[in-house]
Structure formats: C-alpha cells, structure tokens
Design an enzyme around this catalytic site. Structure first.
Site, PDB file in Angstrom:
ATOM      1  N   CYS A  82     -39.885   2.454   4.043  1.00 45.07           N
ATOM      2  CA  CYS A  82     -40.984   2.189   3.110  1.00 45.07           C
ATOM      3  C   CYS A  82     -42.338   2.163   3.844  1.00 45.07           C
ATOM      4  CB  CYS A  82     -40.693   0.914   2.337  1.00 45.07           C
ATOM      5  SG  CYS A  82     -41.544   0.870   0.769  1.00 45.07           S
ATOM      6  N   HIS A 177     -35.141   0.703   0.742  1.00 48.92           N
ATOM      7  CA  HIS A 177     -34.824  -0.430   1.621  1.00 48.92           C
ATOM      8  C   HIS A 177     -33.319  -0.675   1.758  1.00 48.92           C
ATOM      9  CE1 HIS A 177     -38.878  -2.227   1.913  1.00 48.92           C
ATOM     10  NE2 HIS A 177     -39.067  -1.706   0.720  1.00 48.92           N
ATOM     11  N   GLU A 179     -31.787  -2.184   3.986  1.00 54.43           N
ATOM     12  CA  GLU A 179     -31.555  -3.517   4.557  1.00 54.43           C
ATOM     13  C   GLU A 179     -31.455  -4.602   3.496  1.00 54.43           C
ATOM     14  OE1 GLU A 179     -34.345  -1.921   4.495  1.00 54.43           O
ATOM     15  OE2 GLU A 179     -35.998  -3.297   4.093  1.00 54.43           O
TER      16      GLU A 179
HETATM   17  N1  GLN Z   1     -46.828  -0.088  -0.795  1.00 53.72           N
HETATM   18  C1  GLN Z   1     -46.581  -0.446   0.570  1.00 53.72           C
HETATM   19  C2  GLN Z   1     -47.529   0.263   1.534  1.00 53.72           C
HETATM   20  O1  GLN Z   1     -48.345   1.013   1.142  1.00 53.72           O
HETATM   21  C3  GLN Z   1     -45.149  -0.174   0.970  1.00 53.72           C
HETATM   22  C4  GLN Z   1     -44.200  -1.065   0.194  1.00 53.72           C
HETATM   23  C5  GLN Z   1     -42.952  -1.453   0.934  1.00 53.72           C
HETATM   24  O2  GLN Z   1     -42.852  -1.342   2.175  1.00 53.72           O
HETATM   25  N2  GLN Z   1     -42.005  -2.003   0.216  1.00 53.72           N
HETATM   26  O3  GLN Z   1     -47.420   0.066   2.704  1.00 53.72           O
END
Ligand code: GLN
Length: 198
Positions: A82, A177, A179
């Site tokens: 992410c 994610h 994890e």
């Molecule tokens: N929206 C977040 C970002 O721009 C990422 C979200 C996440 O890691 N769950 O970094």
C-alpha cells in the site's frame, strides 16, 4: 541449518507490528528499522502500509531516504504494501506537492485511487505465482498501478483489469494488505528472495 534471515520493517509510520508478526511467524529474524545503522544490518526490508506522504517526510528527516535508495539499487529484496508500494514506485500520480518516492519499480502508482466513496473494500485475487486458494485482499485507501513499465511485471489485477500487485527483480509491491488477513504467501515469496541472497 542456516541462520534465520534478518529482515527489517521500515518503522517510521504505519502498520509495522503486523508485518513483524507475520515475518516472525515465518521464521525470520524481523526487526524495526528507523536508523541507517539498523538498515545496514538487514538482508531485506518490508515497507508497511500507512501514509506515504508522512513516510516520505520522515524518511528524509531521519536521513534514511538516500541509504534506502542505495540499498534498493544494490538489489536488496524489498516488499512494499500500500503506502510501501507508493514508496517503491518510480512515478506517483496524485501525490502531494513535493512528495518523493524511493523508486525502484518501473511503474506509475495513483494514490487513493478508489476515491472517498469506496475507502476500503475486500476481494479475492487469483495470483498464479502463489497458487491456490485465491488471495483474500483488503484495500484501504489503496493505490492502483496506472502504468507498468517494460522493466516491471504485473502479478495481480482486479476484475476490471487494474493492476494491484507487481514485481521487478528483487522488488515486490501490493496495493493491499496481506499482513491483515493471515495471508502469508507474499511474505514467504519475499523471504525466498532474502534467503537466496543472504
Ligand atoms: N492512502 C495512503 C497513501 O497515500 C496509503 C494507504 C495505506 O497504506 N493503507 O500513502
């Protein structure tokens, strides 16, 4: 038996504990990395989910951004989830003013790609490299990969064709994610690369 691979989780911000727990469950010597000397001691690194704009600022403030770029250039295995995927992207779409990534993956990543209406959702993904069953993926204010350059390879796509997992050499990134759902196959895939190099 060889020693457990020593693996770091970038611990500036984000869901560090969840990654440490998965990596330890898989037999790795996993530790948080906040300083350059801690980075020097690990054979691989996970960059967690969180907020990429904050992670970027802290990485620069802690003097870690350039050492991280150097380790990536040297071929250290890195897995980003992410916000971690955003940190690994060569190009960021919809970043904030001045936002920098570490880079390494020849991709363009769009932040918060699912908008505010659909902040988070879950779905199952077929990923041939990981076998059966499909990966149950949780997306939280997630990015998507808008463009996969010639050096990178898509590993997973949504039903509409948008790319949500990529790899390139020793780098691996997912929009979602693993994890958080007890899914360990991505971490295992990453650890195989760490073991191969350490
Ligand atoms: N929206 C977040 C970002 O721009 C990422 C979200 C996440 O890691 N769950 O970094």
């Amino acid at each position: 038996m060889s020693a457990a691979p020593s693996v770091g989780v970038l611990a500036l911000q984000g869901d560090v504990r969840e990654h440490l727990a998965v990596l330890r469950e898989l037999g790795a010597d996993a530790r948080p990395v906040r300083r350059e000397r801690e980075l020097a001691e690990v054979d691989g690194l996970v960059i967690p989910g969180g907020e990429s704009t904050v992670m970027d600022k802290l990485a620069r403030a802690f003097g870690l951004a350039d050492p991280l770029r150097q380790r990536i250039a040297d071929g250290m295995p890195v897995y980003g989830t992410c916000a971690g995927l955003i940190m690994l992207a060569d190009r960021i779409v919809d970043g904030i003013e001045g936002q920098q990534s570490l880079g390494g993956l020849d991709i363009a990543v769009r932040r918060n790609a699912f908008g505010t209406q659909v902040d988070s959702f879950e779905t199952d993904l077929d990923i041939p490299e990981l076998g059966d069953p499909p990966v149950h993926a949780v997306f939280i204010r997630a990015p998507v990969v808008d463009e996969v350059g010639p050096s990178a390879r898509a590993l997973a796509t949504l039903a509409d064709g948008r790319v949500v997992a990529v790899e390139q050499g020793s780098l691996l990134g997912t929009s979602f994610h693993p994890e958080m759902t007890g899914e360990t196959r991505f971490h295992e895939y990453f650890l195989q690369r760490v073991r191969a190099r350490s």
